[in-house]
Design an enzyme around this catalytic site. Structure first.
Site, PDB file in Angstrom:
ATOM      1  N   VAL A  44      93.164  40.836   2.208  1.00  0.00           N
ATOM      2  CA  VAL A  44      92.114  41.841   2.409  1.00  0.00           C
ATOM      3  C   VAL A  44      91.708  41.886   3.876  1.00  0.00           C
ATOM      4  CG1 VAL A  44      89.787  42.569   1.783  1.00  0.00           C
ATOM      5  CG2 VAL A  44      91.284  41.603   0.037  1.00  0.00           C
ATOM      6  N   CYS A  45      91.581  40.721   4.488  1.00  0.00           N
ATOM      7  CA  CYS A  45      91.192  40.651   5.900  1.00  0.00           C
ATOM      8  C   CYS A  45      92.223  41.333   6.791  1.00  0.00           C
ATOM      9  CB  CYS A  45      91.017  39.202   6.329  1.00  0.00           C
ATOM     10  SG  CYS A  45      89.767  38.304   5.399  1.00  0.00           S
ATOM     11  N   THR A  46      93.486  41.201   6.437  1.00  0.00           N
ATOM     12  CA  THR A  46      94.544  41.835   7.219  1.00  0.00           C
ATOM     13  C   THR A  46      94.373  43.354   7.214  1.00  0.00           C
ATOM     14  OG1 THR A  46      96.080  40.022   6.755  1.00  0.00           O
ATOM     15  CG2 THR A  46      97.046  42.128   7.425  1.00  0.00           C
ATOM     16  N   MET A  49      91.171  44.244   9.419  1.00  0.00           N
ATOM     17  CA  MET A  49      91.430  44.150  10.855  1.00  0.00           C
ATOM     18  C   MET A  49      92.320  45.300  11.306  1.00  0.00           C
ATOM     19  SD  MET A  49      89.952  41.762  12.509  1.00  0.00           S
ATOM     20  CE  MET A  49      88.931  40.348  12.165  1.00  0.00           C
TER      21      MET A  49
END
Length: 211
Positions: A44-46, A49
């Site tokens: 999810v963070c990828t 960002m």
């Protein structure tokens, strides 16, 4: 006591992927989209960002500097950025704070023990050029942020600051705005010569033009 809207955003000095920064000096004169993510090399963070990087021109057009944060190292951030650029078809150009000792995450209350003792949740702080906190949002680790909403609230804050108005539910840039009840009818007629619609004495709509 937690950070509140209207508080001065706490200052800090820390290492980032763009070198060491003093937050207040780095942010000087700009709005800031300061956001935390739980960990590098996570799915999810990828996407978050990557989406921030993809929106670089839209943030710049609004005089907004993005600043990411997690409790990983600069080395880990830099390795992960290669994955972000590859999988999200973009190029990360904004700094990511390396908060390994959780100093900044604790300062901004980004760590919620019910989620994790060491990883930050998905916190959002919109900070204005006077370094005041204007909006906060917190998402759980399992849910990515809505970037259309982040841009919308930045537009709304900048519109309300510029024109002395308020924004109704579901407002989007270019939509009608509300004249605050603190503005008298006489003042409204002078301030908004384009005219306004009175639905109730406390509910008056007008348009503003930022072109």
């Amino acid at each position: 006591m937690g950070l509140r809207i209207g508080d001065t955003a706490p200052n800090f000095e820390i290492e980032t992927t763009s070198g060491n920064i003093n937050f207040h000096d780095w942010a000087q004169g700009s709005w800031v989209f300061f956001f935390s993510h739980p960990a590098d090399y996570t799915p999810v963070c990828t996407t978050e960002m990557g989406r921030t990087a993809q929106l670089a021109e839209q943030f710049a057009a609004r005089n907004v500097k993005p600043l990411g944060l997690s409790t990983d190292s600069v080395e880990e951030h830099n390795g992960w950025i290669n994955d972000i650029n590859e999988t999200q078809n973009t190029k990360v150009g904004f700094p990511i704070v390396a908060d390994k000792d959780t100093k900044v995450a604790e300062l901004y209350e980004m760590i919620h023990p019910g989620e994790s003792e060491t990883a930050a949740v998905r916190s959002v702080f919109i900070i204005d050029p006077n370094q005041k906190i204007r909006l906060t949002m917190t998402y759980p680790m399992s849910v990515g942020r809505n970037f259309a909403e982040i841009l919308r609230v930045i537009d709304a804050l900048q519109t309300t600051d510029k024109h002395g108005v308020a924004c109704p539910a579901d407002w989007e840039l270019g939509g009608d705005v509300i004249i605050p009840p603190t503005v008298s009818m006489e003042e409204a007629e002078k301030k908004f010569p384009q005219g306004f619609k009175t639905v109730k004495p406390y509910l008056r709509f007008t348009s503003v033009n930022d072109k």
